[in-house]
Enzyme design. Structure first.
Site, PDB file in Angstrom:
ATOM      1  N   VAL A   1     -22.298 -84.745  91.252  1.00  0.00           N
ATOM      2  CA  VAL A   1     -22.686 -84.113  89.982  1.00  0.00           C
ATOM      3  C   VAL A   1     -22.709 -82.598  90.137  1.00  0.00           C
ATOM      4  O   VAL A   1     -22.296 -81.852  89.252  1.00  0.00           O
ATOM      5  CB  VAL A   1     -24.064 -84.646  89.516  1.00  0.00           C
ATOM      6  CG1 VAL A   1     -24.574 -83.859  88.314  1.00  0.00           C
ATOM      7  CG2 VAL A   1     -23.976 -86.126  89.185  1.00  0.00           C
TER       8      VAL A   1
ATOM      9  N   GLU B   1     -20.515 -80.033  84.573  1.00  0.00           N
ATOM     10  CA  GLU B   1     -20.594 -80.931  83.429  1.00  0.00           C
ATOM     11  C   GLU B   1     -20.557 -80.175  82.101  1.00  0.00           C
ATOM     12  O   GLU B   1     -19.996 -80.634  81.110  1.00  0.00           O
ATOM     13  CB  GLU B   1     -21.895 -81.761  83.478  1.00  0.00           C
ATOM     14  CG  GLU B   1     -21.977 -82.709  84.648  1.00  0.00           C
ATOM     15  CD  GLU B   1     -22.598 -82.061  85.878  1.00  0.00           C
ATOM     16  OE1 GLU B   1     -22.732 -80.823  85.888  1.00  0.00           O
ATOM     17  OE2 GLU B   1     -22.919 -82.788  86.820  1.00  0.00           O
TER      18      GLU B   1
ATOM     19  N   ASP C   1       8.503 -64.151  60.395  1.00  0.00           N
ATOM     20  CA  ASP C   1       9.293 -64.230  59.175  1.00  0.00           C
ATOM     21  C   ASP C   1       9.291 -62.839  58.536  1.00  0.00           C
ATOM     22  O   ASP C   1       8.304 -62.104  58.666  1.00  0.00           O
ATOM     23  CB  ASP C   1       8.670 -65.271  58.239  1.00  0.00           C
ATOM     24  CG  ASP C   1       9.479 -65.465  56.976  1.00  0.00           C
ATOM     25  OD1 ASP C   1      10.713 -65.610  57.096  1.00  0.00           O
ATOM     26  OD2 ASP C   1       8.898 -65.475  55.890  1.00  0.00           O
TER      27      ASP C   1
ATOM     28  N   ASP D   1       5.393 -68.204  55.956  1.00  0.00           N
ATOM     29  CA  ASP D   1       4.629 -68.587  54.774  1.00  0.00           C
ATOM     30  C   ASP D   1       5.267 -69.707  53.970  1.00  0.00           C
ATOM     31  O   ASP D   1       4.625 -70.296  53.110  1.00  0.00           O
ATOM     32  CB  ASP D   1       4.408 -67.373  53.866  1.00  0.00           C
ATOM     33  CG  ASP D   1       5.722 -66.716  53.443  1.00  0.00           C
ATOM     34  OD1 ASP D   1       6.792 -67.212  53.851  1.00  0.00           O
ATOM     35  OD2 ASP D   1       5.673 -65.711  52.706  1.00  0.00           O
TER      36      ASP D   1
ATOM     37  N   ASP E   1       9.199 -72.674  57.089  1.00  0.00           N
ATOM     38  CA  ASP E   1       8.592 -72.208  58.341  1.00  0.00           C
ATOM     39  C   ASP E   1       7.761 -73.285  59.038  1.00  0.00           C
ATOM     40  O   ASP E   1       7.443 -73.156  60.220  1.00  0.00           O
ATOM     41  CB  ASP E   1       7.684 -70.995  58.072  1.00  0.00           C
ATOM     42  CG  ASP E   1       8.445 -69.801  57.543  1.00  0.00           C
ATOM     43  OD1 ASP E   1       9.545 -69.547  58.059  1.00  0.00           O
ATOM     44  OD2 ASP E   1       7.954 -69.140  56.610  1.00  0.00           O
TER      45      ASP E   1
ATOM     46  N   ASP F   1     -28.064 -72.354  83.864  1.00  0.00           N
ATOM     47  CA  ASP F   1     -26.879 -71.486  83.916  1.00  0.00           C
ATOM     48  C   ASP F   1     -26.002 -71.602  82.669  1.00  0.00           C
ATOM     49  O   ASP F   1     -24.998 -70.916  82.544  1.00  0.00           O
ATOM     50  CB  ASP F   1     -26.059 -71.720  85.193  1.00  0.00           C
ATOM     51  CG  ASP F   1     -25.588 -73.157  85.311  1.00  0.00           C
ATOM     52  OD1 ASP F   1     -25.772 -73.931  84.360  1.00  0.00           O
ATOM     53  OD2 ASP F   1     -25.048 -73.513  86.378  1.00  0.00           O
TER      54      ASP F   1
END
Length: 871
Positions: free
Chosen positions: A279, A284, A326, A611, A615, A709
Site C-alpha cells: 500500500v 493510492e 481552420d 467550426d 472539421d 500529503d
C-alpha cells in the site's frame, strides 16, 4: 459521381419522373427497403459500463486485492479508506465520459424537419426523414436541403455550404452537367446540393441521389463513429507508472515477507506489514489528485474563454507542438470586408478613401444602392458580399436607409449567375441613374466610357488594360473584386433591355475575409514556444496563401498544397512530405483527417481547430480538437476536446500556456507523492532488513498517503504559473515524468524522508526504551511533517523557495499548517489516539520531531544553491 451525369440519365437510372415525381406506393416501398433518411450512431455505453471502464486499471486491481485482504484479516478501516479512493476516482471519470461523445447526436439533429417533394404529380410537404432516393425535391431560399441532390433546375440559386467547404460566401449553383470526370471537392460540385446545407438565394429543383448515411454528412458521421478514442500522453504515463509501481510493490512485499519468515517473525503480523508496504509503494490518491488538479485547471481556463470537455486535454495542450487551424472564422473574422478600392487609375486602401472625391463618392453610393442586403446596428441580412459593401458606407456614415430614402429605386434587374451582374435604376441626385455592379469581365463588356478626374472619357484599350491590371493586383492579394458602372437616362428610356449597355466605368472594390487582428501576435508567441501553426481550409489556394503570408504562417505558395494534390499521394508517401507544407487548401473532411494523422505519425502532439461539420472528424482524430463556441456547429463542439467561447485563436495560445503550467504542477504533485511513498517503503524495508520492530502501523501509512500529503499535493497543483513557460519548447511527447532532475530528486528525497523517519524511530526507542508505541508515534509524526515541509521545496526544481516567493502559494502554506494541526489532534485526542495506536508527545518530543522533519527541506534548498553556483 452524380455531378458528371446528365440529369435525364439520373432520373432514368433512379426510376423517377421529373414532372410527377415518385408514386406514394413506390416511395413507401423504398422507405421500407432503405430505412429512414436520418443518421445512425453506434450504441452508447451505459453508466455501469462507463464505471467499469474507469476501474479497469492495474493500479486499481492491486488496491482492490489489498482491500479484500485487509477485510479478511479484519483491518476494516484500511479497506474502507482504499475503497473510498477507488470509488471517488471512478465517479469523476464517469462524469467526464458521460458528457463526451455527442457529435453523432448533434449530426442527427441537423436534419431539416420538413421537405417539399413531388408525389403522384402533386407538390406536398413531408418529414425529411421520409425523403427517399429518387424523390424530386423543390428548394427555395431559407429552406434546408433534406438529402443529397443532383440539381435539375437552378434559378439564381445560392447555398450556404461553409460547414462543408470552409468558404465564407454561399456557393453559386447550376444544373449543368460537369463533363470533367475527375474527383471534384464538394466546393466545386456546382450542380449538387448537400444534406443540411441552407439555401440563401434563388430556387431550384433536384433529385435525391443520397439519403441518410449515404450522404456527404453521413460519410462524416461514419468517420466520427469509426474514429477510435485517443489516449493522452498523461493517461499513458500514469497507466505505465501504475503497472511499474504495482509490480515493484508486489515484488518488494514478497521479498520482505520471505526475509521476515527467515527471521522467525510472526506470520500474520508480517503478512499485514507486507500488505502495508504494498500500500505504501502505490500512491493510492494519485489518480484522484491528478483529476482534481486538472479540474481546478479547467475552472481557471473557463475564465480565459476556454471550456475543456475532457480533463486530460488540459495536459495535452501543454504538449502541443502543432496547431492545425481552420481559416474561416478561426484565423479570420468570418466576415467579408472591403480592404481596397480603385478609382481615377489608382488602388488605394479603404481607410485612405476621400469621400469628397466625386468618383469615390459615386463608387460607394452606387455599391450601396445596387444592393439588396441590410446591415444596421450589428445585424446583417443578405449575401455576405453585399453586406461588406454596405459596411463601407456605415464606416463613412453613409447609411443605406438614408441613401435609399433620398434616392429611391425605380427599376431593377436581379443578379443572375450567368450575367454575373445586378442592376438598379435610382433617382440619384434628381436624375434617373443606372447602377450596375458585378464581375470585372462582365462590367468591361458593357462599358464604353470611364469616369476619371470628374471627366467622362472614352474607355480605350489602354484604360481597360489599366483596370484589368488593377483587378489582377487585387486578385493576387486574394481579394474578391467587384466593379461598378453607371449611366444617366431620361424618364422615357427606362427599358430593361437597354439598361446594361453603354455604361460609364466608375471603379473597383476588393474584399476579403480578413485575419483577426490579434492572431498574428499569437502566432509569433506560438513560434517562440516551438509551436508550428498549419492552415487547413476549404478555400482556394491563392486566398489561403495570402492570409497565411499576412499572418506569418507561410512565406510563399510553394508551402501550400491543394486537396487534389493530396489525393495523388498514398498515406505513407504523404507522411514523408507533410513537413514541407504549412497551408492546405480546398480540402475535404477526409483530407483533414489524413493531414492530422500524417503530422501525428512524426510523433507530434497535434491540435486541430475548426467550426464546421467538415472539421468534426479531424477534431476527433487530433490529440486535442478545439471547436469555436460562437460560430461552431454542434457537431464540431461535440467532437472537440475544448471549446472556445470567444472564437479567438489567441485563446488557444493562452490555453497552451495554461496547459503547460498545469502539467508542470501535476508533475510536481506526482513527484511529491512518489517521493513520500518511496520514503515510506525505505523506512519499512530497511527496518525489516535490519530486523528492527516495525516503525509504522498500516493505518499510519494509509493516513499519510490519503490525508496528510494529499493537501500539499493539491496545493502544488494550483501553484502560480511560471511566466517564462512560453519561452521554452514543448516537452517531447515521449518525455518521462522523471525527465531532467526530477528522477534524481525523487530518489534523493525518498531516501531522505525514509532516513528521517528511521532516525525519529531509533531516537524514540532510545528516549523511551520501554515504549514501542512512543517510538512509532515519533516516526509517524516525522513521516508526516517532513513531507509537509518538503512540499515547499517542490514548488520549483531549480529556484529557491525564497526566490519564487515564500508567500506566493497561500494554499500550500495553509495545507502545511492544517496538516500539522491534524497530526497534533490525532496523537493528542484520546479517541483518535486509540484508533491510530499512538502516544501523546511532550513539548520536548515535538521540538525534536520538528527539527528532524526540517532535514529534507533544508537539504533540498542547499542542493539548489549548489547547482546554481556551479552553473
Amino acid at each position: 459521381m452524380w455531378y458528371s451525369k446528365n440529369s435525364d440519365e439520373i432520373i432514368k437510372e433512379l426510376s423517377s419522373n421529373e414532372v410527377n415525381g415518385l408514386s406514394s406506393n413506390e416511395a413507401k416501398s423504398r422507405l421500407e427497403k432503405n430505412g429512414l433518411n436520418k443518421l445512425q450512431g453506434k450504441k452508447k455505453k451505459s453508466m455501469f459500463q462507463l464505471f467499469l471502464a474507469q476501474i479497469n486499471d492495474v493500479m486499481i486491481y492491486i488496491l482492490l486485492i489489498a482491500a479484500i485482504i485487509s477485510i479478511a484479516v479484519k483491518e476494516v478501516s484500511d479497506a474502507i479508506i482504499i475503497l473510498i479512493v477507488i470509488f471517488v476516482n471512478a465517479i469523476i471519470g464517469v462524469i467526464q465520459e458521460s458528457k463526451a461523445e455527442k457529435a453523432l447526436e448533434a449530426l442527427k439533429n441537423m436534419s431539416t424537419p420538413k421537405a417539399l417533394v413531388k408525389r403522384d404529380g402533386n407538390i406536398i410537404e413531408i418529414q425529411s426523414e421520409e425523403v427517399v432516393v429518387g424523390d424530386i425535391v423543390i428548394i427555395d431560399a431559407g429552406r434546408y436541403i433534406p438529402a443529397d441532390l443532383r440539381l435539375i433546375e437552378a434559378a439564381n440559386l445560392k447555398i450556404e455550404e461553409s460547414a462543408f467547404t470552409g468558404e465564407s460566401v454561399p456557393s453559386e449553383k447550376n444544373s449543368e452537367t460537369n463533363t470533367d470526370n475527375s474527383e471534384l471537392p464538394i466546393g466545386d460540385q456546382h450542380n449538387m446540393a448537400f444534406m443540411s446545407t441552407l439555401v440563401t438565394y434563388g430556387r431550384g429543383v433536384g433529385i435525391v441521389v443520397g439519403a441518410g448515411m449515404n450522404t456527404e454528412i453521413g460519410k462524416i458521421a461514419k468517420m466520427l463513429d469509426a474514429e477510435e478514442d485517443n489516449t493522452t500522453p498523461l493517461q499513458k504515463k500514469l497507466a505505465q507508472l501504475g503497472k511499474t509501481l504495482g509490480f515493484a510493490a508486489v515484488g518488494v512485499s514478497i521479498l520482505m515477507f520471505i526475509v521476515s519468515m527467515f527471521q522467525g517473525r510472526d506470520f500474520l503480523e508480517m503478512f499485514m506489514t507486507s500488505i502495508s508496504l504494498a500500500v505504501a509503494a502505490i500512491p493510492e490518491g494519485l489518480p484522484a489528485i491528478v483529476a482534481i488538479v486538472l479540474a481546478l485547471g479547467v475552472q481557471r481556463m473557463i475564465k480565459e474563454n476556454a471550456i475543456i470537455r475532457k480533463l486530460p486535454s488540459v495536459e495535452t495542450l501543454g504538449s502541443v507542438n502543432i496547431i492545425c487551424s481552420d481559416k474561416t472564422g478561426t484565423l479570420t473574422i468570418n466576415k467579408m470586408t472591403v480592404k481596397k478600392f480603385f478609382v481615377d487609375g489608382t488602388i488605394i486602401d479603404l481607410d485612405k478613401i476621400d469621400i469628397n472625391n466625386k468618383e469615390a463618392k459615386l463608387l460607394v453610393d452606387g455599391m450601396i444602392l445596387c444592393n439588396d442586403a441590410t446591415s444596421k446596428d450589428g445585424k446583417q441580412t443578405g449575401d455576405p458580399t453585399e453586406v461588406a459593401l454596405i459596411e463601407v458606407g456605415n464606416k463613412l456614415n453613409i447609411l443605406k436607409e438614408d441613401l435609399t430614402a433620398s434616392n429611391k429605386r425605380i427599376n431593377e434587374i436581379p443578379f443572375d449567375s450567368d450575367r454575373k451582374l445586378m442592376t438598379t435604376v435610382n433617382n440619384y441626385n434628381n436624375k434617373n441613374t443606372v447602377f450596375t455592379k458585378g464581375a470585372i469581365d462582365s462590367i468591361l463588356k458593357i462599358s464604353n466610357k470611364i469616369l476619371i478626374n470628374n471627366e467622362v472619357k472614352e474607355f480605350t484599350k489602354d484604360e481597360k488594360d489599366n483596370v484589368l491590371e488593377a483587378s489582377n493586383k487585387m486578385s493576387d492579394d486574394a481579394l474578391r473584386v467587384l466593379a461598378l458602372a453607371y449611366k444617366e437616362i431620361d424618364n422615357n428610356n427606362i427599358v430593361v433591355n437597354n439598361l446594361e449597355t453603354d455604361l460609364i466605368f466608375v471603379g473597383l472594390m476588393g474584399m476579403i475575409d480578413p485575419p483577426r487582428e490579434e492572431v498574428k501576435s499569437s502566432i509569433d508567441v506560438s513560434k517562440n514556444a516551438g509551436i508550428r501553426t498549419i492552415m487547413i481550409t476549404g478555400d482556394h489556394k491563392n486566398t489561403a496563401v495570402a492570409i497565411a503570408k499576412d499572418l506569418g504562417i507561410a512565406e510563399d505558395i510553394s508551402e501550400a498544397m491543394a486537396g487534389s494534390e493530396i489525393d495523388t499521394y498514398s498515406d505513407d508517401e504523404f507522411v514523408k512530405i507533410i513537413n514541407n507544407y504549412k497551408v492546405f487548401a480546398r480540402v475535404s473532411p477526409e483530407h483533414k483527417v489524413k493531414i492530422v494523422k500524417a503530422f501525428k505519425a512524426h510523433g507530434n502532439i497535434v491540435s486541430m481547430t475548426g467550426d464546421g461539420v467538415n472539421d468534426a472528424p479531424s477534431l476527433k482524430a487530433a490529440d486535442i480538437g478545439v471547436a469555436m463556441g460562437i460560430t461552431g456547429t454542434d457537431v464540431a463542439k461535440g467532437a472537440a476536446d475544448m471549446v472556445l467561447t470567444d472564437d479567438n485563436f489567441t485563446t488557444i495560445v493562452k490555453a497552451v500556456e495554461e496547459g503547460r503550467n498545469i502539467f508542470n504542477n501535476i508533475k510536481k504533485s506526482i513527484i511529491f507523492l512518489l517521493s513520500c511513498n518511496l520514503g515510506e517503503v525505505v523506512a519499512l524495508f530497511v527496518a525489516i532488513l535490519l530486523n528492527w520492530p516495525t516503525p509504522l502501523q498500516a493505518i499510519h501509512i494509509l493516513w499519510v498517503n490519503l490525508i496528510t500529503d494529499s493537501f500539499p499535493a493539491l496545493s502544488l497543483g494550483v501553484d502560480p504559473g511560471d511566466k517564462g513557460v512560453m519561452d521554452l519548447p514543448p516537452k517531447a511527447p515521449n518525455e518521462s515524468l522523471f525527465a531532467g532532475r526530477m528522477g534524481i530528486l525523487l530518489i534523493i528525497n525518498g531516501i531522505l524522508i525514509g532516513a528521517t523517519t528511521l532516525i525519529a524511530f531509533v531516537l524514540g526507542e532510545k528516549l523511551y526504551p520501554d515504549s514501542l508505541k512512543h517510538a512509532q508515534t515519533m516516526a509517524f509524526v516525522v513521516l508526516s511533517v517532513s513531507q509537509l515541509f518538503y512540499s515547499l521545496s517542490m514548488r520549483n526544481e531549480r529556484k529557491s523557495i525564497f526566490q519564487i516567493g515564500f508567500f506566493k502559494n497561500k494554499w500550500l502554506l495553509a495545507s502545511i499548517a492544517f496538516g500539522i494541526l491534524l497530526q497534533f489532534a490525532i496523537i493528542t485526542i484520546p479517541f483518535t489516539a486509540s484508533i491510530f495506536k499512538v502516544y501523546s508527545l511532550s513539548l520536548y518530543d515535538w521540538g525534536i520531531v520538528i527539527l528532524i522533519s526540517l532535514i529534507p527541506f533544508v537539504i533540498n534548498e542547499l542542493i539548489k544553491v549548489i547547482f546554481k553556483s556551479k552553473k
